[in-house]
Scaffold this active site. Structure first.
Site, mmCIF file in Angstrom:
data_model
loop_
_atom_site.group_PDB
_atom_site.id
_atom_site.type_symbol
_atom_site.label_atom_id
_atom_site.label_comp_id
_atom_site.label_asym_id
_atom_site.label_seq_id
_atom_site.Cartn_x
_atom_site.Cartn_y
_atom_site.Cartn_z
ATOM 1 N N GLU A 96 -1.528 43.353 49.441
ATOM 2 C CA GLU A 96 -2.727 43.585 48.628
ATOM 3 C C GLU A 96 -2.726 42.752 47.349
ATOM 4 O OE1 GLU A 96 -4.168 47.539 48.501
ATOM 5 O OE2 GLU A 96 -4.936 47.359 46.470
ATOM 6 N N ASP A 145 2.666 48.605 45.960
ATOM 7 C CA ASP A 145 2.317 49.824 45.219
ATOM 8 C C ASP A 145 2.681 49.670 43.745
ATOM 9 O OD1 ASP A 145 1.744 51.377 47.724
ATOM 10 O OD2 ASP A 145 3.859 50.940 48.042
#
Ligand code: TRH
Length: 381
Positions: free
Chosen positions: A277, A17
């Protein structure tokens, strides 16, 4: 006057994040000349990615980005701030209610994005860019990163491919970078990196590398996988700096490095294991073959995401290489033994290397995510 952007990041776990939002914030500043505040609720995670950052500061300037503590709990509750032109709520993290009230009260409302997680699934292109009308009447636009031009694209700084290719073409640059991290691989050894979640079958993969004809120097940044490496080595505790050799395999534990250095590490390696990610995307920009350890979701939704990516990525490979790569990725993510798949994959090393470079160049033809967000804003005003 420069437009101003607020990005909100709530750290769920790990580093993805904060890794994604800091990268986006930096690019908005350096390439689009915008004012950016990045609100983070866990500055400890940020300080790991950005050494030198102060995990206790309420506000600090890092690479041109104003990084702010996002206070969520009493006694440090949210304080009113001047509203920006654009608000990015990363990964549906929920803005402070007072902030939403202030948006509502303003005559010229900010553009509000929800920046979603990366997925190659088909449905993403149908939802990308759509507004969702909130009960307050405000509109929030869904922005999906992705691998096709019907999505928002991937984070990619200007000139990244050229910079990476120049680095990879320069043995001197590679050597001095590796030396700085105290990495001195054997001349014939292939270099690999391992950044993954826990993996019950890891030992079988390490065994393959140890028994291979070719030497491997495996670089493991400190993190969740170390327990499995430790178990296979049969040692007590592994810390940054540790080096252990078993037959053809040498394992070196690295400290967690700053994002720019992690990129270079990926560029140096012949093969990378990455996760989540952001490291997954950076490994693609490295133009080298990879294994993706996907972030596991409770409802098993990650398998559909893995398969959707493979469907795109495998195009152009021979049937044998496709099968081998699929087997390896699926075994890795299922925590299964890797032996069979890895041996098959080793037969296609050159093909996979050429493919990884081609995939990178193809992806780099698309507009990058930051530019796509800025362009969306410009056509919205
Ligand atoms: O840390 P992650 O597992 O993050 C995950 C994913 O983003 C996942 O989608 C999300 O739901 C979950 O967090 C909450 O993996 P990821 O995304 O690769 O982020 C790691 C970041 O750490 C990335 O920005 C690269 C960076 N990094 C360094 O800067 N230095 C290092 O030494 C290493 C190993 C990584």
């Amino acid at each position: 006057m420069k437009a101003s952007w607020d990005i909100f990041c709530s750290v769920v776990d790990n580093f993805g994040d904060v890794g994604v939002t800091f990268r986006l914030a930096r690019q908005l500043v350096t390439e689009h000349d915008l004012h950016v505040r990045l609100w983070i609720d866990d500055l400890n995670a940020f300080a790991r990615l950005c050494p030198g950052a102060d995990p206790l500061a309420d506000r600090q300037l890092r690479d041109g980005v104003t990084v702010c503590r996002w206070p969520k709990e009493w006694p440090k509750a949210w304080q009113p701030v001047e509203l920006p032109d654009v608000v990015v709520e990363a990964f549906a993290c929920r803005l402070p209610p007072d902030y939403i009230e202030a948006m509502l009260a303003r005559e010229r409302r900010p553009l509000w994005f929800n920046l979603e997680y990366l997925s190659a699934e088909d449905w993403v292109s149908g939802c990308h860019g759509l507004p969702s009308i909130q009960s307050s009447g405000l509109r929030k636009y869904f922005f999906f990163p992705g691998f096709t031009e019907k999505t928002g694209g991937l984070l990619r700084e200007a000139g990244l491919t050229e910079k990476r290719q120049a680095f990879q073409a320069s043995p001197g640059a590679r050597q001095s970078f590796l030396q700085r991290l105290n990495i001195v691989p054997h001349a014939e050894a292939r270099l690999m990196s391992l950044f993954a979640y826990e993996h019950a079958g890891l030992g079988s993969w390490l065994e393959c590398l140890a028994q291979a004809d070719r030497k491997t120097h495996l670089l493991v940044p400190e993190g969740r996988i170390l327990g499995d490496v430790q178990r296979w080595l049969g040692v007590e505790e592994l810390k940054a700096g540790a080096v252990h050799a078993r037959d053809a395999l040498r394992i070196q534990v690295l400290p967690f490095v700053r994002q720019e250095d992690y990129d270079r590490l990926l560029w140096c390696c012949d093969f990378n294991v990455v996760r989540g990610e952001d490291s997954f995307v950076r490994a693609q920009w490295a133009g080298r073959p990879l294994i993706w350890h996907i972030y596991e979701q409770d409802d098993d939704a990650h398998w559909a995401k893995l398969d959707a990516f493979l469907e795109l990525y495998l195009v152009g490979l021979s049937e044998e290489a496709r099968q081998a790569l699929t087997e390896v990725w699926r075994s890795w993510n299922g925590g299964k033994a890797m032996t069979q798949g890895w041996h098959a994959l080793e037969q296609h090393t050159d093909e996979l290397a050429a493919h990884a470079e081609r995939w990178c160049l193809e992806q780099a033809l698309q507009e990058d995510l930051t530019t796509a967000l800025v362009r969306f804003y410009q056509s919205w005003i």
